[in-house]
Design a protein around this motif. Sequence first.
Motif, short mmCIF file in Angstrom:
data_model
loop_
_atom_site.label_atom_id
_atom_site.label_comp_id
_atom_site.label_asym_id
_atom_site.label_seq_id
_atom_site.Cartn_x
_atom_site.Cartn_y
_atom_site.Cartn_z
N GLY A 15 3.87 21.29 0.75
CA GLY A 15 3.61 20.01 1.31
C GLY A 15 4.64 19.26 1.00
O GLY A 15 5.52 18.95 1.26
N PRO A 16 4.58 17.83 0.84
CA PRO A 16 5.02 16.54 0.36
C PRO A 16 5.32 16.85 -0.97
O PRO A 16 5.20 17.40 -1.95
N SER A 17 7.08 15.98 -0.76
CA SER A 17 8.17 16.22 -2.30
C SER A 17 6.98 15.83 -2.82
O SER A 17 6.18 14.71 -3.40
N PRO A 18 7.66 15.88 -3.74
CA PRO A 18 6.95 14.85 -4.69
C PRO A 18 7.36 13.40 -5.35
O PRO A 18 6.73 13.19 -5.79
N ALA A 19 8.63 13.15 -4.62
CA ALA A 19 8.70 12.01 -4.66
C ALA A 19 7.51 11.73 -3.53
O ALA A 19 7.49 10.00 -3.83
N ALA A 20 8.04 11.81 -2.53
CA ALA A 20 6.82 11.23 -1.66
C ALA A 20 5.22 10.86 -2.18
O ALA A 20 4.23 9.93 -1.99
N LEU A 21 4.93 12.25 -3.04
CA LEU A 21 3.19 12.08 -4.00
C LEU A 21 3.82 11.35 -5.23
O LEU A 21 2.68 10.46 -5.06
N ALA A 22 4.28 10.84 -5.07
CA ALA A 22 5.40 9.86 -6.68
C ALA A 22 4.34 8.29 -5.61
O ALA A 22 4.10 7.22 -6.03
N ALA A 23 4.65 8.29 -4.58
CA ALA A 23 5.41 7.35 -3.54
C ALA A 23 3.70 6.39 -3.48
O ALA A 23 3.11 5.38 -3.37
N ILE A 24 3.68 7.56 -2.84
CA ILE A 24 1.57 7.27 -2.13
C ILE A 24 1.02 7.28 -3.40
O ILE A 24 0.41 5.95 -3.32
N ASP A 25 1.20 7.98 -4.62
CA ASP A 25 0.34 7.75 -5.37
C ASP A 25 0.46 6.13 -6.77
O ASP A 25 -0.68 5.73 -6.96
N SER A 26 1.90 5.78 -6.54
CA SER A 26 1.79 4.06 -6.91
C SER A 26 2.06 2.93 -6.06
O SER A 26 0.96 1.72 -6.32
N GLU A 27 1.50 3.73 -4.61
CA GLU A 27 0.91 2.46 -3.66
C GLU A 27 -1.10 2.54 -3.68
O GLU A 27 -1.72 1.88 -2.73
N TRP A 28 -1.68 3.60 -4.56
CA TRP A 28 -2.76 4.32 -3.67
C TRP A 28 -3.62 2.91 -3.85
O TRP A 28 -4.70 2.16 -3.67
N PRO A 29 -3.56 2.21 -5.01
CA PRO A 29 -5.11 0.46 -5.17
C PRO A 29 -4.51 -0.12 -3.99
O PRO A 29 -5.43 -0.87 -3.49
N LEU A 30 -3.54 -0.14 -3.63
CA LEU A 30 -2.88 -1.40 -2.00
C LEU A 30 -3.71 -0.38 -1.26
O LEU A 30 -4.86 -1.04 -0.42
N ILE A 31 -3.64 0.49 -1.23
CA ILE A 31 -4.57 1.11 0.14
C ILE A 31 -5.79 0.93 -0.11
O ILE A 31 -6.51 0.68 0.57
N ALA A 32 -5.95 1.41 -1.33
CA ALA A 32 -7.99 1.38 -1.48
C ALA A 32 -8.02 -0.31 -1.40
O ALA A 32 -9.57 -0.50 -1.04
N ALA A 33 -7.73 -1.37 -1.91
CA ALA A 33 -7.65 -2.27 -1.76
C ALA A 33 -8.43 -2.77 -0.14
O ALA A 33 -8.89 -3.51 0.16
N GLU A 34 -6.86 -2.44 0.36
CA GLU A 34 -7.28 -2.46 2.23
C GLU A 34 -8.19 -1.65 2.64
O GLU A 34 -9.11 -2.07 3.97
N LEU A 35 -9.13 -0.43 2.53
CA LEU A 35 -9.87 0.19 2.69
C LEU A 35 -10.92 -0.65 2.49
O LEU A 35 -12.08 -0.76 3.49
#
Length: 84
Positions: A15-35
């Motif tokens: 699957g995605p690398s741990p770095a990519a998952l960490a980047a998604i996790d760090s940007e999740w508040p923005l994703i949730a706000a945009e949703l």
Amino acid sequence: MSIIYLSPVRSEGEGPSPAALAAIDSEWPLIAAELDLLDAQIAFINAGPYASVLDRRRVRRAERRVLEVSRELADQETAEDGAA
């Protein structure tokens, strides 16, 4: 706003690398706000001529939240760049 590039999943089942998952996790508040903003905009559009002041207020609050979260993420990135 940054766009996260995720490489295609390899055929070995990785699957995605741990770095990519960490980047998604760090940007999740923005994703949730945009949703939340998208939900508010859809509700406002669907209300049509019957949209109330509260519907517009919900959109404005969601827009403000997206800006706040974006600013927080930018500040974090600046602080991390300054520390490096």
